[in-house]
Design a protein around this motif. Structure first.
Motif, PDB file in Angstrom:
ATOM      1  N   THR B  62       0.849  -1.197   0.000  1.00 55.99           N
ATOM      2  CA  THR B  62       0.000   0.000   0.000  1.00 55.99           C
ATOM      3  C   THR B  62       0.880   1.241   0.000  1.00 55.99           C
ATOM      4  OG1 THR B  62      -1.698  -1.173   1.265  1.00 55.99           O
ATOM      5  CG2 THR B  62      -1.832   1.215   1.243  1.00 55.99           C
ATOM      6  N   ALA B  63       1.845   1.292   0.922  1.00 59.23           N
ATOM      7  CA  ALA B  63       2.702   2.475   1.023  1.00 59.23           C
ATOM      8  C   ALA B  63       3.493   2.707  -0.256  1.00 59.23           C
ATOM      9  CB  ALA B  63       3.646   2.326   2.210  1.00 59.23           C
ATOM     10  N   VAL B  66       1.319   3.986  -3.074  1.00 63.30           N
ATOM     11  CA  VAL B  66       0.915   5.390  -2.908  1.00 63.30           C
ATOM     12  C   VAL B  66       1.989   6.274  -3.523  1.00 63.30           C
ATOM     13  CG1 VAL B  66       0.624   7.274  -1.246  1.00 63.30           C
ATOM     14  CG2 VAL B  66      -0.493   5.108  -0.837  1.00 63.30           C
ATOM     15  N   THR B  67       3.240   6.019  -3.130  1.00 62.88           N
ATOM     16  CA  THR B  67       4.364   6.799  -3.663  1.00 62.88           C
ATOM     17  C   THR B  67       4.368   6.743  -5.187  1.00 62.88           C
ATOM     18  OG1 THR B  67       5.555   6.007  -1.731  1.00 62.88           O
ATOM     19  CG2 THR B  67       6.843   7.173  -3.384  1.00 62.88           C
ATOM     20  N   LEU B  70       1.149   8.376  -6.966  1.00 57.52           N
ATOM     21  CA  LEU B  70       1.163   9.841  -6.898  1.00 57.52           C
ATOM     22  C   LEU B  70       2.113  10.424  -7.945  1.00 57.52           C
ATOM     23  CD1 LEU B  70       1.049  10.657  -3.068  1.00 57.52           C
ATOM     24  CD2 LEU B  70      -0.655  11.235  -4.801  1.00 57.52           C
ATOM     25  N   GLY B  71       3.264   9.768  -8.102  1.00 56.67           N
ATOM     26  CA  GLY B  71       4.238  10.227  -9.088  1.00 56.67           C
ATOM     27  C   GLY B  71       3.659  10.191 -10.503  1.00 56.67           C
ATOM     28  N   LEU B 224      -2.832  -0.109  -5.413  1.00 58.48           N
ATOM     29  CA  LEU B 224      -3.018   0.688  -4.204  1.00 58.48           C
ATOM     30  C   LEU B 224      -4.355   0.373  -3.535  1.00 58.48           C
ATOM     31  CD1 LEU B 224      -2.648   3.011  -2.210  1.00 58.48           C
ATOM     32  CD2 LEU B 224      -3.301   4.593  -4.007  1.00 58.48           C
ATOM     33  N   MET B 228      -5.013  -1.797  -0.112  1.00 58.00           N
ATOM     34  CA  MET B 228      -5.658  -1.159   1.034  1.00 58.00           C
ATOM     35  C   MET B 228      -6.785  -2.049   1.549  1.00 58.00           C
ATOM     36  SD  MET B 228      -5.773   2.853  -0.083  1.00 58.00           S
ATOM     37  CE  MET B 228      -7.017   3.369   1.063  1.00 58.00           C
ATOM     38  N   VAL B 254      10.763   2.651   1.440  1.00 63.24           N
ATOM     39  CA  VAL B 254      10.692   4.021   0.928  1.00 63.24           C
ATOM     40  C   VAL B 254      12.088   4.538   0.589  1.00 63.24           C
ATOM     41  CG1 VAL B 254      10.319   6.389   1.711  1.00 63.24           C
ATOM     42  CG2 VAL B 254       8.502   4.705   1.961  1.00 63.24           C
TER      43      VAL B 254
END
Lengths: 266, 308
Positions: B62-63, B66-67, B70-71, B224, B228, B254
């Motif tokens: 999930t994390a 997201v990164t 979004l990019g 994503l 979730m 990350v």
């Protein structure tokens, strides 16, 4: 009842004196009630914190004798058995099925202590002979065998595997020199708990032997508990699972978003 | 330094986990995949119970998605309409996947299912990817121009009913194969603790001829939302999500992903796909070894029963 008997006893002091002499004589003949064990644990509560990597608890013990206790020709022996919370453990065996190795057979050990430690001042075999090992259920092997099951041969490979694997995980331990006598009547024994030892209640049973005969037996216990953050996490995860799940998802999303903010390249 | 995982009920070296997270993050950043297909097996080999490894890994994916998403969204390289259809299918798949996961867990067969699935799924997908990338490398060497998409040429499954038009993806066709694909990915993701990007991306390119420009962003969008849902469902139904483990993996991941993304920019398309294929196949083979080679110890232990 005691109050009614007192005058009678007072009126017969001679008889009491004779009885005392007889009791002393009996004590030397039947030594089973002569010594008592006094136990103390270094802690009754092992707290799991975020840096927990296992723990060690020390059992202190004194063998109490009074003036009537007879002198022993042989030294005292101590056997300490520690039993963790009981769960069902399954032992599975892999066998070759065609080209694959698959779990084919299994044995269930129902209500088996998840943690077992047997500490003694000498090897158990030297403390008590074969029949006594069974009678007093001494030693690791006895703990995992239900009474009457000792002779069943088909169970043996699974019992051996259980002992071996649990010892590798340090959840089963046997230390024939684990009990140290500081004086002839005072002893100490360290119990080591690995980090994987489950939470719950642990019973500590201490048995005193002389010349292969059990003189006294005493139990105490301690508990392993999660505290603070660890306990809060488990409670939240189990009792408020939706909240916990949402919390983890939000945390993941926030961390992911933060990464784009911190490492933004455009 | 050791840290205690409250749900897994074990103590692990914090730096081992951070380093693993960073290494997998690096690879995932380089290839633009979630990295679940590497991380979940690594966690299992590290001794984390498979159920906890899978459930917790969904949070890490999930994390990382997201990164990623979004990019791609900032660069407008994301088809929300197609993504929405994929998410809808993914949700159904995730729901079925978590249900299947819990049933297998109750029957005591979860570990076996996970291993078998990794062997077959990764063996097949890895081989296909390897064959494809080798063919592509071979073709470029001999100077053959890859066949481009001709108009009017449509695979049969796009002709099924319930047609939809996806402008950004230059696709007009039935949603049935798209939803089915998303369902399968969602199912596999929930059971195996993988995002499924390495399956979804090539599938969207080869089966639906979606332009490479939008495919990764759109697939990350689907991953994503399904991940979730998977995290939430695992947390609610089997309580196997370990928040401390998840946090460590996310932080490591990350960091690693940032360096991986830079390294990936210098990689050519063909060698990129070849490396990814080798990785996927490698994971499958690693699991196959576990069940083909004679085990050192034929016996294993499982403790069952409710936690207090």
């Amino acid at each position: 009842m005691t109050a009614m008997r007192l005058p009678q006893m007072a009126s017969s002091w001679l008889l009491v004196g004779a009885a005392a002499a007889l009791a002393g004589l009996l004590a030397s003949l039947a030594p089973a009630a002569a010594e008592t064990l006094i136990l103390s644990l270094s802690t009754h509560r092992v707290a799991i914190t975020s840096t927990y990597t296992g723990s060690s608890i020390v059992v202190f013990g004194a063998i109490e004798r009074d003036e009537r206790t007879v002198a022993r020709a042989a030294p005292y022996d101590i056997v300490i058995t520690v039993r963790g919370p009981r769960r069902t453990t399954i032992v599975r065996e892999k066998e070759k099925v065609g080209p694959l190795w698959l779990n084919t057979s299994q044995r269930r050990f129902v209500d088996l202590p998840t943690y077992l430690a047997v500490l003694s001042s000498r090897p158990i075999g030297e403390i008590a002979g074969g029949p006594f090992l069974t009678r007093y259920r001494l030693g690791l092997a006895m703990q995992i065998t239900a009474p009457g099951m000792e002779q069943i041969v088909s169970e043996e490979p699974f019992r051996d595997a259980l002992l071996r694997l649990k010892k590798e995980q340090r959840l089963f331990a046997e230390d024939p020199r684990g009990v140290t006598f500081l004086t002839p009547t005072i002893f100490r024994a360290p119990i080591t708990l690995p980090a994987v030892a489950p939470t719950g209640n642990y019973d500590v049973e201490v048995a005193l032997f002389v010349d292969g005969a059990q003189l006294a037996r005493q139990t105490t216990n301690f508990e392993v508990v999660k505290t603070g953050f660890e306990q809060a996490t488990v409670t939240l995860a189990h009792d408020h699972a939706i909240l916990y799940g949402l919390g983890v998802v939000i945390m993941a999303v926030v961390f992911g978003w933060l990464a784009t903010v911190i490492f933004r390249r455009d | 330094m050791h840290i205690y995982l409250p749900i897994a009920e074990m103590s692990v070296n914090m730096f081992t986990l951070l380093a693993m997270g960073a290494a997998v993050g690096f690879i995932s950043g380089m290839f633009g995949v979630g990295g679940g297909f590497l991380m979940t097996p690594l966690l299992i080999f590290l001794g984390i119970p498979p159920a906890i490894a899978v459930a917790t890994q969904t949070a890490q994916i999930t994390a990382s998605s997201v990164t990623g998403a979004l990019g791609y969204w900032r660069r407008k390289a994301l088809d929300f309409k197609l993504g929405g259809v994929l998410v809808a299918g993914g949700f159904v798949g995730t729901l079925l996947g978590v249900w299947f996961f819990n049933v297998m867990s109750r029957l005591g067969q979860l570990e076996f299912i996970i291993v078998i699935s990794y062997v077959t799924l990764f063996g097949i997908i890895g081989s296909l990817m390897l064959a494809e990338s080798l063919k592509a490398i071979w073709a470029t060497r001999r100077g053959v121009v890859p066949r481009s998409r001709r108009s009017g040429e449509h695979p049969w499954y796009l002709g099924l009913p319930w047609k939809m038009r996806f402008h950004r993806s230059q696709l007009y066709g039935s949603v049935i194969p798209i939803v089915t694909l998303a369902m399968l990915i969602g199912f596999a993701g929930a059971v195996l603790g993988i995002g499924g990007g390495f399956i979804l991306v090539p599938a969207l390119i080869y089966l639906f001829r979606i332009p490479a420009a939008v495919v990764v962003g759109t697939s990350l969008f689907q991953i994503l939302f399904t991940m979730m849902a998977a995290t939430l469902l695992h947390a609610i139904t089997n309580q196997s999500v370990d928040v401390v483990l998840a946090m460590l993996l996310i932080i490591g991941g990350v960091m690693g992903a940032q360096f991986g993304a830079r390294a990936g920019q210098n990689l050519k398309g063909e060698s990129f796909r070849l490396l990814l294929a080798i990785l996927v196949l490698g994971v499958g083979i690693r699991f196959a070894i576990d069940i083909v080679v004679e085990p050192q110890d034929p016996f294993s232990l499982v403790t069952v029963g409710a936690r207090p």
